[in-house]
Design a protein around this motif. Structure first.
Motif, PDB file in Angstrom:
ATOM      1  N   TYR A 223       0.866  -1.179   0.000  1.00  0.00           N
ATOM      2  CA  TYR A 223       0.000   0.000   0.000  1.00  0.00           C
ATOM      3  C   TYR A 223       0.902   1.228   0.000  1.00  0.00           C
ATOM      4  CZ  TYR A 223      -3.958  -2.956   1.400  1.00  0.00           C
ATOM      5  OH  TYR A 223      -4.937  -3.921   1.449  1.00  0.00           O
ATOM      6  N   PHE A 224       0.742   2.078  -1.013  1.00  0.00           N
ATOM      7  CA  PHE A 224       1.505   3.320  -1.078  1.00  0.00           C
ATOM      8  C   PHE A 224       0.607   4.492  -0.694  1.00  0.00           C
ATOM      9  CE2 PHE A 224       4.076   0.737  -3.986  1.00  0.00           C
ATOM     10  CZ  PHE A 224       5.357   1.062  -3.577  1.00  0.00           C
ATOM     11  N   ASN A 225       1.101   5.352   0.172  1.00  0.00           N
ATOM     12  CA  ASN A 225       0.397   6.592   0.486  1.00  0.00           C
ATOM     13  C   ASN A 225       0.285   7.410  -0.797  1.00  0.00           C
ATOM     14  OD1 ASN A 225      -0.273   9.257   1.236  1.00  0.00           O
ATOM     15  ND2 ASN A 225       0.697   9.022   3.233  1.00  0.00           N
ATOM     16  N   LYS A 226      -0.935   7.674  -1.247  1.00  0.00           N
ATOM     17  CA  LYS A 226      -1.160   8.339  -2.543  1.00  0.00           C
ATOM     18  C   LYS A 226      -0.567   9.747  -2.595  1.00  0.00           C
ATOM     19  CE  LYS A 226      -5.742  10.140  -1.319  1.00  0.00           C
ATOM     20  NZ  LYS A 226      -5.291  11.537  -1.235  1.00  0.00           N
ATOM     21  N   ASP A 227      -0.404  10.385  -1.412  1.00  0.00           N
ATOM     22  CA  ASP A 227       0.158  11.735  -1.388  1.00  0.00           C
ATOM     23  C   ASP A 227       1.670  11.741  -1.620  1.00  0.00           C
ATOM     24  OD1 ASP A 227      -2.319  12.845  -0.874  1.00  0.00           O
ATOM     25  OD2 ASP A 227      -2.091  12.675   1.292  1.00  0.00           O
ATOM     26  N   TRP A 228       2.275  10.546  -1.552  1.00  0.00           N
ATOM     27  CA  TRP A 228       3.729  10.456  -1.673  1.00  0.00           C
ATOM     28  C   TRP A 228       4.189   9.695  -2.903  1.00  0.00           C
ATOM     29  CZ3 TRP A 228       8.022  12.316   0.722  1.00  0.00           C
ATOM     30  CH2 TRP A 228       7.827  13.063   1.892  1.00  0.00           C
ATOM     31  N   TYR A 229       3.260   9.241  -3.714  1.00  0.00           N
ATOM     32  CA  TYR A 229       3.654   8.267  -4.737  1.00  0.00           C
ATOM     33  C   TYR A 229       2.975   8.541  -6.061  1.00  0.00           C
ATOM     34  CZ  TYR A 229       4.762   3.623  -6.628  1.00  0.00           C
ATOM     35  OH  TYR A 229       5.236   2.591  -7.380  1.00  0.00           O
ATOM     36  N   SER A 230       3.743   8.478  -7.138  1.00  0.00           N
ATOM     37  CA  SER A 230       3.187   8.515  -8.487  1.00  0.00           C
ATOM     38  C   SER A 230       4.081   7.666  -9.380  1.00  0.00           C
ATOM     39  CB  SER A 230       3.102   9.948  -9.021  1.00  0.00           C
ATOM     40  OG  SER A 230       4.385  10.515  -9.161  1.00  0.00           O
TER      41      SER A 230
END
Length: 237
Positions: A223-230
């Motif tokens: 699970y990646f924190n969406k605010d930190w990952y693209s």
């Protein structure tokens, strides 16, 4: 003849340069619309155009009634390396991890993915990925005990890297297959570890890691924190 640069582009470039120089840091409030109007001698429409462009490009975000702020720096995955840690280091992050648990489990479905008997014992390694001391991802990795024993897996506490642990015991990943989706996080432990609220959407990645003989070494869910990952993918004709 020298081409005239639009005022909104000048405002955008000045803000970007301030961010790059560290004068504006993540979470900092940028000058208000009225301040920038006076500073650059422009209309409100010009300032809003600059703000909208910078918000769309991921440099800023707006909070109604409060103002416009500098966003957190995202970890942009370029899919250039098998190792997630290596990509973080290449982008200048200070990395670390929190080991949540290292234990033996049985799981029929995952055993099937790993091509072992359904009742086989698996090593399960759960950890939180830190970048610049902030939790950005929660990894759960499964490895057959035929390839890595529980005792061997415990050495991740000193190597601070699953792939360094693999290398220590001659498990050499050469390629991976990843499946990306968006998924709400419902696991309370994962939410707490990432400091997120229940039902928060995340990038969810299923990953299978193979050696040079195309034998599977690891199955992982992250699970990646969406605010930190693209993710950025380059495609050539």
């Amino acid at each position: 003849m020298e081409q005239k640069v639009s005022k909104y582009i000048i405002i955008e470039n000045d803000i970007i340069e301030s961010i790059k120089r560290g004068e504006l840091k993540p979470g900092d409030k940028v000058d208000s619309e009225s301040v920038l109007k006076k500073k650059y001698g422009v209309s409100a429409i010009t300032v809003r155009k600059a703000f909208n462009d910078l918000i769309n490009e991921g440099y800023l975000y707006g909070v109604q009634g409060l103002g416009t702020f500098v966003t957190k720096k995202q970890m942009i995955r370029g899919l250039t390396s098998i190792s997630f840690s290596e990509e973080l280091l290449q982008q200048g992050y200070k990395i670390d991890m929190i080991i949540d648990s290292v234990e033996e489990v049985t799981n029929k479905d995952i055993a099937e993915i790993l091509h072992v008997d359904s009742d086989s014992t698996l090593v399960c390694v759960k950890r939180v990925r830190l970048a610049n001391n902030e939790a950005i991802a929660y990894h759960t990795s499964y490895i057959s005990t035929e390839k890595l024993s529980l005792e061997q897996a415990q050495t991740i506490k000193t190597t601070r890297s699953l792939y360094k642990t693999f290398a220590k015991y001659n498990l050499i990943p050469t390629w991976v297959n990843e499946n990306y989706s968006v998924k709400e996080i419902t696991d309370i432990n994962v939410l707490n570890q990432l400091s997120l609220k229940k039902g928060c959407p995340s990038f969810f990645v299923k990953r299978m890691t193979y050696d040079s003989m195309d034998e599977i070494i690891e199955y992982a869910e992250t699970y990646f924190n969406k605010d930190w990952y693209s993710v950025t993918v380059n495609i050539k004709a």
